[in-house]
Design a protein around this motif. Structure first.
Motif, short mmCIF file in Angstrom:
data_model
loop_
_atom_site.label_atom_id
_atom_site.label_comp_id
_atom_site.label_asym_id
_atom_site.label_seq_id
_atom_site.Cartn_x
_atom_site.Cartn_y
_atom_site.Cartn_z
N ARG A 297 1.66 11.27 -10.03
CA ARG A 297 1.74 10.34 -8.96
C ARG A 297 2.77 9.35 -9.27
O ARG A 297 3.07 8.94 -10.29
N GLY B 293 3.63 3.39 -8.18
CA GLY B 293 2.91 2.61 -7.34
C GLY B 293 1.60 3.09 -6.47
O GLY B 293 1.02 2.37 -5.71
N GLU B 294 1.34 4.33 -6.58
CA GLU B 294 0.26 5.07 -6.27
C GLU B 294 -0.90 4.94 -7.25
O GLU B 294 -2.07 5.58 -6.69
N VAL B 295 -0.90 4.34 -8.23
CA VAL B 295 -1.95 4.47 -9.13
C VAL B 295 -2.66 2.74 -9.14
O VAL B 295 -1.98 2.02 -9.38
N THR B 296 -3.98 2.87 -9.09
CA THR B 296 -4.74 1.35 -9.04
C THR B 296 -5.23 1.32 -10.39
O THR B 296 -5.52 2.17 -11.29
N THR C 195 0.81 -3.28 -11.36
CA THR C 195 0.02 -3.90 -10.27
C THR C 195 0.14 -5.24 -10.18
O THR C 195 -0.61 -5.93 -9.19
#
Length: 387
Positions: free
Chosen positions: A215, A218-221, A307
């Motif tokens: 991924r 920016g799509e990983v929290t 993040t």
């Protein structure tokens, strides 16, 4: 799980034992504080106690491991013995590094804390089973991650190929469950179920980890990365502690408290391991410097940095968006971006947080400080490593 903003200390956060000893701070270049009278000696004593527990565990468990691996088919036995450092690639004997035996030490020390020396002696097979399960995951992880070095020598798949490494891992997993199934101890059935459930959780964590690598940055929290780390690392440490409690005949509430203790200590371990994966000394880690960054691994410090909403986060996202090219990218620049975005400080502070929570769970299960001392020493050992 709600986290404090990067660079901000949560005033509700309990002070962990690592902070008390000045082991983990929140600033890279902050000089260690001089410990209060007795604290330096206490930390040193804990380090010696942990080293002694690890040596004793290795001495207790290794004969069980060797006997179990002697039953493997020759091709799988060859790969397994090489992986453990007990055999060279050509099949000749070796006195190599089989790892620190942290997980079997947790089994045995948990059993002793709740049931004394007799419970510890009864739990040796369970400790060996946990070590086999751990090494099964290492063999498979090395193949999936394409890691070429472990314990300062080439990984098994680079020597014998993917298929042999995977099959040896499968065989170690089977051996682990067979050891528990054949153990006449009354806790062995519950232990086998718990270890099997743990392996499924480990697999789920590994699946999440590999999926996250595909991924965009920016799509990983951060929350899902923490959950993945608990599944991959905390689950087996928690299982090890829980198995020790089961073999001590402890009540369910103590078994669960020790499981949570191991999970929290495991998260602290993973946080520090991820820091070492970026800034560690290759001579001490056995892995190339910056290997995690070159592989674009979304480790905890990296995701915290990505993040953070800082300018350095944007720079890091740009670097991570393209594959690493040796000779064209300076990994030191990538590491600096993680640090400037707060990833290193966050990881170190979070390690202290999770250690504090681990201590709370340990106190619930083993309120006697003397009985809990060995588990405390082991938990601090695994998060006291230097980068």
């Amino acid at each position: 799980m709600t986290e404090a903003p990067l660079g901000v200390t949560d005033p509700r956060r309990p002070t962990g034992t690592l902070e008390r000893h000045g082991v983990i701070g929140t600033q890279r270049d902050k000089a260690p504080e001089t410990p209060a009278d007795g604290q330096g000696e206490e930390a040193s004593a804990e380090g010696h106690e942990a080293a002694a527990l690890l040596r004793e565990s290795r001495a207790s468990v290794d004969p069980e491991l060797r006997a179990a691996m002697a039953t493997l088919p020759p091709s799988m036995r060859r790969t397994a013995l090489y992986h453990f450092g007990w055999q060279h690639a050509d099949g000749s004997p070796a006195a190599g590094n089989a790892g620190k035996a942290i997980r079997p030490a947790l089994v045995l020390t948990s059993a002793a804390a709740l049931g004394g020396p007799a419970a510890r002696a009864a739990a040796v097979r369970a400790a060996a089973a946990v070590e086999l399960a751990h090494n099964f995951t290492l063999l498979h992880d090395d193949v999936m991650d394409r890691d070429v070095t472990r314990r300062h020598r080439p990984t098994a798949w680079t020597v014998y190929g993917d298929a042999d490494a995977i099959l040896a891992g499968d065989a170690l997993h089977a051996l682990a469950l067979r050891m528990l199934a054949a153990d006449p101890h009354p806790a062995s059935a519950a232990a086998a179920v718990r270890l099997a459930d743990c392996v499924m959780e480990l697999c789920e964590g590994q699946h999440t980890d590999t999926a996250m690598e595909r991924r965009a940055p920016g799509e990983v929290t951060l929350d899902e990365t923490l959950a993945m780390a608990e599944a991959k690392t905390g689950a087996l440490l928690g299982c090890a502690c829980a198995l020790g409690a089961l073999y001590a005949g402890a009540p369910d509430e103590d078994v669960e408290a020790l499981d949570r203790f191991g999970r929290e200590a495991g998260l602290a371990f993973q946080l520090i391991d991820d820091v070492i994966g970026i800034w560690g000394d290759p001579h001490r880690t056995g892995k190339p410097a910056g290997a995690d960054l070159a592989a674009r691994k979304k480790s905890l410090p990296v995701v915290a940095a990505l993040t953070s909403g800082t300018p350095a986060a944007a720079e890091l996202a740009e670097l991570y968006a393209a594959p690493y090219e040796e000779g064209k990218e300076d990994l030191e620049r990538t590491a600096l971006a993680v640090e400037r975005a707060g990833g290193r400080d966050w990881a170190q502070a979070q390690a202290a947080d999770h250690m504090a929570r681990a201590m709370q769970e340990l106190a619930r299960a083993v309120p006697d400080p003397q009985a809990a001392g060995g588990l405390l020493a082991l938990a601090e050992f695994v998060t006291r490593r230097s980068t």
